[in-house]
Design an enzyme around this catalytic site. Structure first.
Site, mmCIF file in Angstrom:
data_model
loop_
_atom_site.group_PDB
_atom_site.id
_atom_site.type_symbol
_atom_site.label_atom_id
_atom_site.label_comp_id
_atom_site.label_asym_id
_atom_site.label_seq_id
_atom_site.Cartn_x
_atom_site.Cartn_y
_atom_site.Cartn_z
ATOM 1 N N GLU A 1 4.602 12.415 -3.464
ATOM 2 C CA GLU A 1 4.295 12.882 -4.817
ATOM 3 C C GLU A 1 4.879 14.272 -5.036
ATOM 4 O O GLU A 1 5.432 14.565 -6.113
ATOM 5 C CB GLU A 1 2.784 12.899 -5.070
ATOM 6 C CG GLU A 1 2.437 13.301 -6.502
ATOM 7 C CD GLU A 1 0.948 13.269 -6.817
ATOM 8 O OE1 GLU A 1 0.592 13.471 -7.998
ATOM 9 O OE2 GLU A 1 0.140 13.049 -5.884
ATOM 10 N N THR B 1 0.807 -1.229 0.000
ATOM 11 C CA THR B 1 0.000 0.000 0.000
ATOM 12 C C THR B 1 0.835 1.273 0.000
ATOM 13 O O THR B 1 0.368 2.310 -0.460
ATOM 14 C CB THR B 1 -0.944 0.036 1.221
ATOM 15 O OG1 THR B 1 -0.163 -0.054 2.422
ATOM 16 C CG2 THR B 1 -1.940 -1.107 1.167
ATOM 17 N N PHE C 1 -2.475 1.123 -5.021
ATOM 18 C CA PHE C 1 -1.956 0.067 -4.156
ATOM 19 C C PHE C 1 -1.227 -0.972 -5.006
ATOM 20 O O PHE C 1 -1.600 -1.246 -6.138
ATOM 21 C CB PHE C 1 -3.089 -0.618 -3.398
ATOM 22 C CG PHE C 1 -3.671 0.185 -2.264
ATOM 23 C CD1 PHE C 1 -3.090 1.367 -1.834
ATOM 24 C CD2 PHE C 1 -4.810 -0.262 -1.597
ATOM 25 C CE1 PHE C 1 -3.631 2.097 -0.777
ATOM 26 C CE2 PHE C 1 -5.356 0.450 -0.541
ATOM 27 C CZ PHE C 1 -4.770 1.630 -0.130
ATOM 28 N N LYS D 1 -9.231 16.161 -5.889
ATOM 29 C CA LYS D 1 -9.827 15.230 -4.920
ATOM 30 C C LYS D 1 -10.266 15.958 -3.655
ATOM 31 O O LYS D 1 -11.070 15.430 -2.880
ATOM 32 C CB LYS D 1 -8.832 14.130 -4.568
ATOM 33 C CG LYS D 1 -8.586 13.117 -5.673
ATOM 34 C CD LYS D 1 -7.668 12.005 -5.180
ATOM 35 C CE LYS D 1 -7.389 10.969 -6.264
ATOM 36 N NZ LYS D 1 -6.462 11.468 -7.304
ATOM 37 N N THR E 1 -3.453 11.812 2.046
ATOM 38 C CA THR E 1 -2.806 10.938 3.022
ATOM 39 C C THR E 1 -1.490 11.570 3.468
ATOM 40 O O THR E 1 -0.813 12.237 2.680
ATOM 41 C CB THR E 1 -2.540 9.533 2.451
ATOM 42 O OG1 THR E 1 -1.704 9.632 1.296
ATOM 43 C CG2 THR E 1 -3.845 8.846 2.081
ATOM 44 N N PRO E 2 -1.106 11.367 4.718
ATOM 45 C CA PRO E 2 0.104 12.032 5.232
ATOM 46 C C PRO E 2 1.362 11.731 4.429
ATOM 47 O O PRO E 2 2.136 12.645 4.112
ATOM 48 C CB PRO E 2 0.213 11.488 6.662
ATOM 49 C CG PRO E 2 -1.206 11.214 7.053
ATOM 50 C CD PRO E 2 -1.857 10.692 5.795
#
Length: 417
Positions: free
Chosen positions: A316, A272, A403, A339, A309-310
């Site tokens: 990225e 993940t 994932f 998003k 997400t942290p």
């Protein structure tokens, strides 16, 4: 080796929690509209995450006969709706003469979770005889492409990709290459997802992947912000009509954009988590730019995968800095995560965001990243915070990562640039 054909986009269809057509979605994004609210689809008793970005006021019977709609999962309904809008937008007619050169490639990460859950309940409550004979074709991932091909009589290549959250980016990229090499003249391509179900949302919550801001859904998804705490599940679809340039011009099609690059990579790192330094993301972007035969400096806008997400957003961002260098670090490259409004469509995200990227080029406006209050120090780019930014956008890149370490990037060129 035969010369590769040029591939253009002539139509698009979008729906998500922000709107049920491409125009509604675009207007909503520019207005900073959030699609996130308390979940209406099921009983929330016992659930730790109680909100998502549901599609609202959606009637599948506008697009599918009532009898046939009962044989389809919600993800197929969304694909049929987005395909109908894209086909109407493009003006493409599938005829006896061209049907074998028109294909479909529609991906999904999860497919018919709603049908799987429903039929499992039927099995548990009433035994095997209570299972619907349409259970399998209503739920398997390739039936979105299958049903679209049946509706339009498209008898060319018929495919579906299931690569988690990169599914529809890979579908568009693979459809692009199908046309490039001459195996089709046109492709109906993109992705769809309908994963707002008790088991799906509950599963992501169990992984600690989701935001838990139940008291403030509208501001829960905050890519690049220092207080981001996970993604918000969204649903919907994004479908593009891709055509060989000569085929499109011969029929007098209105061209929206040209797709000029596609890159893929694998992290080979974690089931993940992303590879250190965003190395897999970097290679996908670099491969897409190389295949487009342009300099990284040509890219004006990046629609980021950034899910809130942290770890993911920071990696990225690091990958973008590495690929684009000083131009990115000085804020001259525009980067946004839509998003923050649409939620994360999982396997449908790449299709939706490819369409949004094309509309950004058409309108010469970068849509914002909403809910940025204070940037994470690890996120150092121009994320178009909270307000749209008019800009010259001739070349744009759209990212999708999933994932299993599966990565895809698409490069588009504004038609006429």
């Amino acid at each position: 080796m035969a010369e590769q054909r040029r591939v253009v986009v002539t139509g698009l269809g979008l729906l998500c929690g922000v709107g049920n057509t491409a125009t509604e979605v675009w207007k909503g994004l520019l207005a900073g509209k959030s699609g996130m609210a308390e979940i209406k689809a099921y009983d929330l008793t016992g659930h730790s995450v109680r909100f998502a970005a549901e599609v609202k006021d959606f009637d599948p019977h506008v697009f599918v006969d009532k009898k046939e709609a009962r044989k389809m999962g919600r993800f197929i309904h969304f694909a049929m709706a987005a395909a109908a809008e894209a086909m109407a937008h493009s003006g493409l007619a599938v005829t006896d003469d061209n049907s074998e050169s028109v294909g479909v490639h529609i991906g999904s990460g999860i497919g018919g979770f709603d049908i799987i859950e429903r039929e499992h309940t039927a099995l548990m409550n009433g035994g095997p005889r209570k299972i619907s004979p349409f259970f399998i074709p209503a739920s398997i991932i390739n039936l979105a492409a299958g049903q679209v091909s049946i509706k339009y009589g498209a008898r060319g290549p018929n495919e579906a990709t299931a690569t988690a959250c990169t599914s529809s980016a890979h579908s568009i990229g693979d459809a692009y290459r199908t046309i490039q090499r001459g195996d089709a003249s046109a492709m109906i391509a993109g992705g769809t997802e309908a994963a707002i179900t008790p088991l799906s949302v509950g599963g992501f919550a169990a992984m600690k992947a989701l935001s838990t801001r139940n008291d403030d859904p509208t501001h829960a998804c905050r890519p690049f912000d220092k207080d981001r705490d996970g993604f918000v599940v969204g649903e919907g679809a994004g479908i593009l009509i891709l055509e060989d340039l000569e085929f499109a011009q011969a029929r007098g099609a209105h061209i929206l954009a040209e797709i000029i690059g596609y890159g893929m990579s694998g992290d080979a790192f974690h089931m993940t988590g992303m590879a250190p330094e965003g190395e897999g993301c970097r290679r996908a972007m670099a491969a897409a730019i190389k295949s487009a035969a342009i300099s990284p400096d040509a890219i004006d806008y990046v629609n980021a995968h950034a899910t809130s997400t942290p770890l993911g957003d920071a990696l990225e961002s690091k990958a973008i800095e590495t690929v684009f260098g000083e131009r990115a670090s000085l804020g001259k490259l525009l980067v946004s995560s839509t998003k923050s409004m649409t939620g994360h469509l999982l396997g449908g995200a790449g299709g939706l965001e490819a369409g949004i990227t094309i509309m950004a080029m058409q309108n010469q406006i970068a849509p914002p990243t909403m809910n940025i209050v204070e940037l994470d120090p690890a996120c150092r780019l121009n994320y178009v915070p909270n307000v749209p930014q008019p800009a010259k956008i001739d070349y744009a890149l759209s990212n999708s990562f999933g994932f299993g370490g599966t990565n895809g990037s698409l490069v588009f060129k504004r038609w006429g640039a």
